[in-house]
Design a protein around this motif. Structure first.
Motif, mmCIF file in Angstrom:
data_model
loop_
_atom_site.group_PDB
_atom_site.id
_atom_site.type_symbol
_atom_site.label_atom_id
_atom_site.label_comp_id
_atom_site.label_asym_id
_atom_site.label_seq_id
_atom_site.Cartn_x
_atom_site.Cartn_y
_atom_site.Cartn_z
ATOM 1 N N GLN A 227 7.434 60.808 45.735
ATOM 2 C CA GLN A 227 7.962 59.486 45.372
ATOM 3 C C GLN A 227 8.331 58.702 46.622
ATOM 4 O O GLN A 227 8.077 57.499 46.714
ATOM 5 C CB GLN A 227 9.184 59.642 44.472
ATOM 6 C CG GLN A 227 8.828 60.193 43.102
ATOM 7 C CD GLN A 227 10.047 60.421 42.237
ATOM 8 O OE1 GLN A 227 11.166 60.501 42.732
ATOM 9 N NE2 GLN A 227 9.840 60.542 40.942
ATOM 10 N N ALA A 228 8.929 59.397 47.587
ATOM 11 C CA ALA A 228 9.300 58.727 48.843
ATOM 12 C C ALA A 228 8.048 58.157 49.511
ATOM 13 O O ALA A 228 8.040 57.024 49.983
ATOM 14 C CB ALA A 228 10.010 59.711 49.766
ATOM 15 N N ALA A 229 6.980 58.950 49.524
ATOM 16 C CA ALA A 229 5.744 58.497 50.163
ATOM 17 C C ALA A 229 5.200 57.254 49.452
ATOM 18 O O ALA A 229 4.790 56.285 50.100
ATOM 19 C CB ALA A 229 4.708 59.617 50.138
ATOM 20 N N ARG A 230 5.227 57.278 48.121
ATOM 21 C CA ARG A 230 4.719 56.121 47.366
ATOM 22 C C ARG A 230 5.536 54.879 47.685
ATOM 23 O O ARG A 230 4.989 53.801 47.903
ATOM 24 C CB ARG A 230 4.767 56.386 45.849
ATOM 25 C CG ARG A 230 3.863 57.499 45.372
ATOM 26 C CD ARG A 230 2.416 57.279 45.756
ATOM 27 N NE ARG A 230 1.828 56.108 45.109
ATOM 28 C CZ ARG A 230 1.170 56.146 43.961
ATOM 29 N NH1 ARG A 230 0.988 57.285 43.343
ATOM 30 N NH2 ARG A 230 0.660 55.054 43.447
ATOM 31 N N LEU A 231 6.868 55.048 47.734
ATOM 32 C CA LEU A 231 7.718 53.890 48.003
ATOM 33 C C LEU A 231 7.536 53.380 49.430
ATOM 34 O O LEU A 231 7.781 52.211 49.712
ATOM 35 C CB LEU A 231 9.186 54.246 47.759
ATOM 36 C CG LEU A 231 9.564 54.388 46.285
ATOM 37 C CD1 LEU A 231 10.958 54.980 46.141
ATOM 38 C CD2 LEU A 231 9.515 53.038 45.588
ATOM 39 N N LEU A 232 7.107 54.255 50.335
ATOM 40 C CA LEU A 232 6.864 53.811 51.713
ATOM 41 C C LEU A 232 5.498 53.146 51.845
ATOM 42 O O LEU A 232 5.094 52.778 52.936
ATOM 43 C CB LEU A 232 6.966 54.992 52.678
ATOM 44 C CG LEU A 232 8.389 55.505 52.907
ATOM 45 C CD1 LEU A 232 8.377 56.860 53.598
ATOM 46 C CD2 LEU A 232 9.192 54.511 53.723
ATOM 47 N N GLY A 233 4.788 53.051 50.723
ATOM 48 C CA GLY A 233 3.542 52.291 50.734
ATOM 49 C C GLY A 233 2.288 53.137 50.698
ATOM 50 O O GLY A 233 1.188 52.594 50.751
ATOM 51 N N ALA A 234 2.420 54.467 50.634
ATOM 52 C CA ALA A 234 1.228 55.309 50.600
ATOM 53 C C ALA A 234 0.582 55.250 49.219
ATOM 54 O O ALA A 234 1.280 55.229 48.210
ATOM 55 C CB ALA A 234 1.597 56.752 50.945
ATOM 56 N N GLN B 20 -3.429 59.045 49.770
ATOM 57 C CA GLN B 20 -2.692 59.270 51.017
ATOM 58 C C GLN B 20 -1.506 60.204 50.775
ATOM 59 O O GLN B 20 -1.214 61.080 51.587
ATOM 60 C CB GLN B 20 -2.163 57.943 51.571
ATOM 61 C CG GLN B 20 -3.204 57.153 52.332
ATOM 62 C CD GLN B 20 -2.629 55.819 52.782
ATOM 63 O OE1 GLN B 20 -1.967 55.137 52.022
ATOM 64 N NE2 GLN B 20 -2.886 55.445 54.022
ATOM 65 N N ARG C 47 -1.371 63.539 52.814
ATOM 66 C CA ARG C 47 -0.406 63.603 53.904
ATOM 67 C C ARG C 47 0.880 64.332 53.542
ATOM 68 O O ARG C 47 1.609 64.781 54.423
ATOM 69 C CB ARG C 47 -0.030 62.188 54.360
ATOM 70 C CG ARG C 47 -1.128 61.483 55.123
ATOM 71 C CD ARG C 47 -0.711 60.050 55.369
ATOM 72 N NE ARG C 47 -1.691 59.303 56.113
ATOM 73 C CZ ARG C 47 -1.651 59.155 57.439
ATOM 74 N NH1 ARG C 47 -0.677 59.703 58.136
ATOM 75 N NH2 ARG C 47 -2.569 58.449 58.050
ATOM 76 N N VAL C 48 1.202 64.397 52.235
ATOM 77 C CA VAL C 48 2.481 65.004 51.854
ATOM 78 C C VAL C 48 2.280 66.261 51.008
ATOM 79 O O VAL C 48 2.708 67.345 51.379
ATOM 80 C CB VAL C 48 3.369 63.982 51.105
ATOM 81 C CG1 VAL C 48 4.654 64.632 50.631
ATOM 82 C CG2 VAL C 48 3.675 62.804 52.011
ATOM 83 N N GLU D 216 10.181 64.554 44.805
ATOM 84 C CA GLU D 216 10.851 63.467 45.519
ATOM 85 C C GLU D 216 10.119 63.060 46.788
ATOM 86 O O GLU D 216 10.052 61.884 47.117
ATOM 87 C CB GLU D 216 12.285 63.858 45.850
ATOM 88 C CG GLU D 216 13.198 63.723 44.655
ATOM 89 C CD GLU D 216 14.652 63.541 45.032
ATOM 90 O OE1 GLU D 216 15.024 63.928 46.155
ATOM 91 O OE2 GLU D 216 15.403 63.020 44.202
ATOM 92 N N GLU D 217 9.549 64.030 47.503
ATOM 93 C CA GLU D 217 8.819 63.666 48.719
ATOM 94 C C GLU D 217 7.623 62.784 48.375
ATOM 95 O O GLU D 217 7.304 61.837 49.094
ATOM 96 C CB GLU D 217 8.340 64.921 49.460
ATOM 97 C CG GLU D 217 9.452 65.610 50.213
ATOM 98 C CD GLU D 217 8.965 66.818 50.993
ATOM 99 O OE1 GLU D 217 7.973 66.696 51.730
ATOM 100 O OE2 GLU D 217 9.573 67.887 50.844
#
Lengths: 355, 264
Positions: free
Chosen positions: B162-169, B173, B177-178, B159-160
């Motif tokens: 996926q969250a990063a991808r949805l935030l544009g990473a 990245q 970063r995650v 999930e983290e």
């Protein structure tokens, strides 16, 4: 930004999570996807986010008329709040919120001061400026939830998607947060979709509600429409407590025991299920005519906003009656009293549906 | 009373089987003085052996770092045919005796093996040469990084990411970063275990090395040769080097465990 889901199906192996689902969300609306677990609401939300792709050959998700599959990821600008927050565990609150800004390509990335200003403003919005240096593990559930929301808002999303955003919080915090979310939405007008299994939450927060059941959309409408005009027995049952009576259609009326309800246009002799909400029943001590059910009071609970009375009818059903305190004072009944129960309103569904 | 007894038994056991032999190595190595010790560890064959050990580890460990990350990522994040077979295969080097590993390489790359003659004609030596030693080292250190990462990645979920991808990473990245920061301590721990194993490997390397002094001898093999030649001072002197790296590994591990507890 408007969103349209058009004839989308999604299967996982043998399991159909979405069957030919279509919904429309207007720009600036807050829509709740409401349904029991396994009804497909989270899958629908994840499909709108692009985290799941619709089955090949089925429909598509459209953002302002453009298919999601043709929109490059950076242009989608979807703010997503996960049920369990999915905060970056090794980053501080500040860095979590700043993430969406820091990963932008150099050309469109704000300066370090720009990032700091924006994050600080968002932390003020969620009232957590003084916790900026904490790690997610050092926050309470409600605080994590707010950080997840601020992180999603930092990218100025064109659509905000929330998966059971208050699911893991205790009742008090939930209520505060959902009012706060509604106020926030009224200020920002970002198109939002919220997944919930809590009908009170959906009724309180949403402009419109999409009720889902078994991978399909059961009904779409305003809270008033779905509550007062449920399209199916499922919707009525899911949106609040109902009393169920079994009846039969006889010459344009549905008959339950001694009570007959007008139900024109339904086939003669059909077996019918009659659903009555607790506040639509009234209690009388003496019978007037033949239009009441005889019942015995099982329990009276008067501590609360309404007086909740449980009765057992002559036909063996346990019924719940909600009376205002004023109405209760006119007919104060006790446990063991014999009373007559009469529906003021009811909805009749023919028996082709089973829970 | 019970506690004292248990502690005494543990202390006696550890003393007898760990501390005493360790002390014996250092005692034996230094018995004939620092001069002899120094001469033994700076002798050209010893230096060559240490250099080869370091070289093999320097090649094998980074390769396994990359492989371990990729394999762990694939296993933890995707469902694909052969996934459980892959997990089993990753564990294979732990199950196979190192000597058998060495013999497998002989069978494949030896002059009487399947690929050996073909490679020999093209001037590539594998067994009885440095490439064989590196291959054997890669094989025996293969599981460590992946085994540390798979359970952690599975526990943390995606999930983290996926969250990063949805935030544009982007994918890179998101990884840098995650994903990577979340597994960095486990990754380092896997590397430490790989290094320790690479330094100490004896069986597999012994089979493919050919024991050419100064050319294909690693530190453990060099120790064995010295010992067989009754050069006890020399053998123990080189052994202290390995013992020191082992102690260093333990210290690094303890520091990591302490650091990880702090972080959680």
């Amino acid at each position: 930004m408007s969103i349209e889901v058009r004839n989308v199906s999604k299967t996982f192996g043998d399991f159909a999570a979405l069957r030919d689902v279509s919904i429309e969300v207007k720009a600036g609306e807050l829509v709740a996807l409401l349904g029991p677990s396994g009804s497909g609401k989270t899958t629908l939300l994840r499909t709108i986010a692009g985290l799941e792709t619709p089955d090949p050959g089925s429909g598509d998700v459209l953002f302002e008329g453009r298919p999601l599959s043709e929109l490059p990821e950076p242009e989608r600008k979807v703010g997503f709040v996960f049920q369990h927050y999915a905060l970056f565990r090794h980053m501080t609150v500040f860095e979590n919120v700043a993430f969406g800004l820091r990963v932008r390509p150099r050309a469109v990335r704000p300066s370090e001061t720009g990032i700091r200003d924006r994050v600080t403003a968002l932390l003020q919005l969620i009232q957590m400026e003084n916790l900026a240096r904490r790690l997610p593990s050092q926050l309470s559930g409600g605080q994590r939830q707010r950080v997840a929301l601020a992180r999603a808002l930092a990218i100025e999303p064109r659509v905000l998607l929330l998966d059971e955003p208050f699911g893991a919080l205790d009742a008090r915090v939930r209520q505060d947060l959902r009012r706060w979310l509604r106020r926030l939405h009224d200020e920002m007008h970002v198109t939002s979709i919220l997944v919930t299994h809590d009908q009170d939450e959906a009724l309180e927060v949403a402009d419109r509600i999409v009720v889902m059941n078994r991978a399909r959309v059961e009904q779409t409408g305003t809270p008033d429409e779905v509550f007062h005009n449920p399209a199916s027995e499922f919707v009525m049952d899911f949106l609040g407590h109902v009393n169920l009576f079994h009846g039969r259609v006889e010459s344009g009326r549905t008959v339950i025991g001694g009570v007959a309800l007008e139900s024109p246009g339904q086939p003669e002799g059909a077996r019918a299920r009659v659903l009555v909400r607790p506040h639509q029943l009234q209690i009388e001590r003496a019978v007037e005519g033949q239009t009441a059910l005889r019942a015995r009071v099982v329990r009276v609970q008067s501590a609360g906003p309404v007086v909740r009375i449980e009765v057992r009818s002559e036909t063996g059903e346990t019924l719940r009656v909600d009376l205002s305190h004023d109405a209760y004072e006119l007919t104060p009944v006790q446990r063991g009293d014999e009373v007559f129960v009469k529906p003021r309103e009811a909805r009749v569904f023919l028996e082709d549906y089973s829970i | 009373m019970m506690r004292a007894l248990l502690l005494a038994v543990t202390a006696l056991f550890l003393g007898l089987f760990l501390a005493l032999p360790l002390a014996a190595i250092f005692g034996e190595a230094l018995r004939r003085g620092w001069g002899v010790y120094w001469a033994a560890v700076t002798e050209p064959a010893a230096l060559a052996a240490v250099r080869l050990t370091l070289f093999a580890a320097a090649v094998a460990v980074p390769l396994n770092l990359v492989f371990g990350l990729a394999a762990a990522w694939a296993v933890a994040r995707f469902r694909f045919p052969g996934r459980s077979a892959l997990v089993t295969l990753i564990d294979l080097p732990l199950a196979v005796s190192p000597v058998v590993t060495g013999l497998m390489y002989m069978l494949v790359f030896g002059l009487q093996g399947w690929l050996g003659p073909w490679l020999w004609e093209r001037g590539i030596e594998v067994v009885f040469a440095v490439p064989g030693i590196i291959l054997a080292t890669i094989f025996v250190t293969l599981p460590f990084v992946a085994r540390e990462l798979i359970p952690l990645l599975e526990e943390q979920g995606e999930e983290e990411e996926q969250a990063a991808r949805l935030l544009g990473a982007g994918a890179w990245q998101t990884f840098r970063r995650v994903t990577l920061p979340n597994v960095r301590w486990a990754l380092l721990y896997g590397v430490i275990l790989s290094v320790a194993r690479a330094f100490g490997e004896f069986g597999a390397v012994s089979v493919v090395s050919g024991h050419i002094r100064g050319r294909t001898n690693t530190a453990p093999l060099h120790i064995e040769i010295l010992y067989n030649e009754y050069n006890f001072a020399g053998a123990f002197a080189v052994a202290t080097l390995l013992a020191l790296t082992a102690l260093g590994t333990l210290a690094a591990r303890a520091a990591l465990e302490w650091r990880t507890r702090e972080a959680v």
